[in-house]
Design a protein around this motif. Structure first.
Motif, PDB file in Angstrom:
ATOM      1  N   UNK A  30       0.813  -1.203   0.000  1.00  0.00           N
ATOM      2  CA  UNK A  30       0.000   0.000   0.000  1.00  0.00           C
ATOM      3  C   UNK A  30       0.856   1.266   0.000  1.00  0.00           C
ATOM      4  N   UNK A  31       1.998   1.200   0.656  1.00  0.00           N
ATOM      5  CA  UNK A  31       2.920   2.340   0.622  1.00  0.00           C
ATOM      6  C   UNK A  31       3.456   2.554  -0.788  1.00  0.00           C
ATOM      7  N   UNK A  32       3.776   1.455  -1.481  1.00  0.00           N
ATOM      8  CA  UNK A  32       4.292   1.543  -2.850  1.00  0.00           C
ATOM      9  C   UNK A  32       3.242   2.062  -3.818  1.00  0.00           C
ATOM     10  N   UNK A  33       1.968   1.836  -3.508  1.00  0.00           N
ATOM     11  CA  UNK A  33       0.892   2.217  -4.421  1.00  0.00           C
ATOM     12  C   UNK A  33       0.763   3.726  -4.584  1.00  0.00           C
ATOM     13  N   UNK A  34       1.307   4.477  -3.636  1.00  0.00           N
ATOM     14  CA  UNK A  34       1.232   5.934  -3.676  1.00  0.00           C
ATOM     15  C   UNK A  34       2.605   6.480  -4.043  1.00  0.00           C
ATOM     16  N   UNK A  35       2.838   6.626  -5.342  1.00  0.00           N
ATOM     17  CA  UNK A  35       4.175   6.946  -5.842  1.00  0.00           C
ATOM     18  C   UNK A  35       4.364   8.458  -5.998  1.00  0.00           C
ATOM     19  N   UNK A  36       5.605   8.911  -6.132  1.00  0.00           N
ATOM     20  CA  UNK A  36       5.851  10.335  -6.391  1.00  0.00           C
ATOM     21  C   UNK A  36       5.291  10.791  -7.731  1.00  0.00           C
ATOM     22  N   UNK A  37       4.957   9.831  -8.607  1.00  0.00           N
ATOM     23  CA  UNK A  37       4.462  10.157  -9.947  1.00  0.00           C
ATOM     24  C   UNK A  37       2.947  10.004 -10.060  1.00  0.00           C
ATOM     25  N   UNK A  51      -9.602  -5.568   4.241  1.00  0.00           N
ATOM     26  CA  UNK A  51      -9.876  -4.533   5.244  1.00  0.00           C
ATOM     27  C   UNK A  51      -8.619  -3.736   5.572  1.00  0.00           C
ATOM     28  N   UNK A  52      -7.488  -4.426   5.693  1.00  0.00           N
ATOM     29  CA  UNK A  52      -6.223  -3.742   5.974  1.00  0.00           C
ATOM     30  C   UNK A  52      -5.866  -2.772   4.860  1.00  0.00           C
ATOM     31  N   UNK A  53      -5.960  -3.252   3.611  1.00  0.00           N
ATOM     32  CA  UNK A  53      -5.601  -2.403   2.469  1.00  0.00           C
ATOM     33  C   UNK A  53      -6.533  -1.201   2.367  1.00  0.00           C
ATOM     34  N   UNK A  55      -8.103   0.319   4.712  1.00  0.00           N
ATOM     35  CA  UNK A  55      -7.808   1.273   5.773  1.00  0.00           C
ATOM     36  C   UNK A  55      -6.550   2.083   5.496  1.00  0.00           C
ATOM     37  N   UNK A  56      -5.622   1.507   4.756  1.00  0.00           N
ATOM     38  CA  UNK A  56      -4.343   2.160   4.499  1.00  0.00           C
ATOM     39  C   UNK A  56      -4.355   3.082   3.284  1.00  0.00           C
ATOM     40  N   UNK A  57      -5.308   2.888   2.384  1.00  0.00           N
ATOM     41  CA  UNK A  57      -5.272   3.583   1.103  1.00  0.00           C
ATOM     42  C   UNK A  57      -6.290   4.708   1.023  1.00  0.00           C
ATOM     43  N   UNK A  58      -5.977   5.746   0.257  1.00  0.00           N
ATOM     44  CA  UNK A  58      -6.981   6.788   0.004  1.00  0.00           C
ATOM     45  C   UNK A  58      -8.070   6.240  -0.905  1.00  0.00           C
ATOM     46  N   UNK A  59      -9.196   6.934  -0.945  1.00  0.00           N
ATOM     47  CA  UNK A  59     -10.359   6.447  -1.686  1.00  0.00           C
ATOM     48  C   UNK A  59     -10.107   6.338  -3.180  1.00  0.00           C
ATOM     49  N   UNK A  60      -9.144   7.121  -3.710  1.00  0.00           N
ATOM     50  CA  UNK A  60      -8.910   7.092  -5.158  1.00  0.00           C
ATOM     51  C   UNK A  60      -8.112   5.868  -5.609  1.00  0.00           C
ATOM     52  N   UNK A  61      -7.594   5.071  -4.677  1.00  0.00           N
ATOM     53  CA  UNK A  61      -6.954   3.803  -5.018  1.00  0.00           C
ATOM     54  C   UNK A  61      -7.898   2.687  -4.610  1.00  0.00           C
ATOM     55  N   UNK A  62      -8.328   1.914  -5.583  1.00  0.00           N
ATOM     56  CA  UNK A  62      -9.313   0.881  -5.329  1.00  0.00           C
ATOM     57  C   UNK A  62      -8.649  -0.365  -4.749  1.00  0.00           C
ATOM     58  N   UNK A  63      -9.439  -1.133  -4.032  1.00  0.00           N
ATOM     59  CA  UNK A  63      -8.948  -2.386  -3.465  1.00  0.00           C
ATOM     60  C   UNK A  63      -9.633  -3.546  -4.186  1.00  0.00           C
ATOM     61  N   UNK A  64      -8.827  -4.370  -4.828  1.00  0.00           N
ATOM     62  CA  UNK A  64      -9.323  -5.568  -5.509  1.00  0.00           C
ATOM     63  C   UNK A  64      -8.840  -6.792  -4.754  1.00  0.00           C
ATOM     64  N   UNK A  65      -9.610  -7.863  -4.848  1.00  0.00           N
ATOM     65  CA  UNK A  65      -9.207  -9.131  -4.250  1.00  0.00           C
ATOM     66  C   UNK A  65      -9.696 -10.266  -5.134  1.00  0.00           C
ATOM     67  N   UNK A  66      -9.099 -11.433  -4.929  1.00  0.00           N
ATOM     68  CA  UNK A  66      -9.353 -12.561  -5.824  1.00  0.00           C
ATOM     69  C   UNK A  66     -10.342 -13.556  -5.212  1.00  0.00           C
ATOM     70  N   UNK A  67     -11.107 -14.196  -6.087  1.00  0.00           N
ATOM     71  CA  UNK A  67     -12.038 -15.251  -5.683  1.00  0.00           C
ATOM     72  C   UNK A  67     -11.794 -16.471  -6.569  1.00  0.00           C
ATOM     73  N   UNK A  68     -11.991 -17.658  -5.974  1.00  0.00           N
ATOM     74  CA  UNK A  68     -11.779 -18.899  -6.727  1.00  0.00           C
ATOM     75  C   UNK A  68     -10.368 -18.928  -7.308  1.00  0.00           C
TER      76      UNK A  68
END
Length: 250
Positions: A30-37, A51-53, A55-68
């Motif tokens: 999550x820290x890497x997801x917010x780059x200087x660029x 839930x962890x991700x 909580x750590x990320x701003x709303x403009x970065x979406x959280x995806x997860x895998x199923x199956x």
């Protein structure tokens, strides 16, 4: 190359799907997801880390997860349990694996019914259907997998889990993009995942995407790259480093 790097960054699903992932790994992701660029489009994690991700990320970065994932079995109960876990934890997107072995065996109706149930369960979340194109050894099967995903209402057709011998290829991408164009679904998107480690790799898919769907469609609403190592090369290109070498902290 810098234009391609910026486009790839905006469309990147920064991914960590290792069996041994820990909360510390997700902190780093999550820290890497917010780059200087600028930010990536999303992070993609196991359901248990949603839930962890979030909580750590701003709303403009979406959280995806895998199923199956990565099995791709015709196991609806397990898949719906994954979907419920993702939704309850605050996830924005679900990347589900098409039962590709069933498709290979000709169980088209069963696959269609599976995807319809998953689409119903995931609304209003974004749904990406992984067709595991590297295991669908003919263009006809790849096209069929893409059509099943699109007919079920998938928001994106995704190439691969990244867990098989063959992941994303330009050939498979071309087949999928053709099906997206033929579908007439102006909002349907494409995600290339697995083996994309450099901006040069990403540029191939950017060019294919533009050829089939147009330059105006390039953006996170319709194009994604699933990768972990790609971000290092993107940053190297955008910073003007002499050597743009992919790196990963995972």
């Amino acid at each position: 190359m810098k234009k391609a790097a910026q486009q790839a960054l905006q469309c990147l699903d920064l991914t960590s799907l290792n069996e041994g992932d820990t909360p510390a790994d997700i902190d780093a992701l999550c820290a890497r997801a917010q780059t200087p660029f600028g930010p990536v489009a999303a992070v993609c994690v196991w359901p248990r880390f949603v839930a962890q991700a979030r909580a750590l990320l701003p709303a403009n970065i979406r959280v995806a997860a895998v199923a199956n994932f990565p099995a791709g079995d015709l196991d609806l109960a397990r898949t719906l349990a994954d979907v419920q876990e993702i939704a309850t934890a605050g996830g924005d997107e679900v990347d589900v694996v098409l039962p590709y072995r069933a498709l290979i065996k000709g169980q088209t109706v069963e696959c269609a019914e599976f995807l319809a149930e998953v689409r119903h369960a995931t609304r209003p979340l974004t749904l990406k259907v992984i067709i595991e194109s590297g295991e669908l050894l003919t263009n006809d099967l790849i096209a069929q997998g893409a059509r099943l995903a699109l007919m079920a209402g998938a928001d994106f057709v995704k190439t691969s889990t990244g867990k098989t011998k063959v992941s994303a290829t330009p050939k498979a991408a071309g087949v999928i993009l053709k099906e997206i164009k033929l579908s007439g679904l102006g909002s349907a998107g494409f995600k290339a995942s697995g083996g994309i480690r450099t901006v040069a790799d990403a540029q191939v898919y950017l060019q294919l995407f533009e050829t089939h769907l147009g330059a105006a469609a390039i953006g996170p609403q319709r194009l994604r790259f699933g990768a972990s190592a790609l971000l290092g090369d993107i940053e190297a290109v955008l910073s003007g480093s002499q050597v743009a070498a992919a790196r990963s902290v995972y």
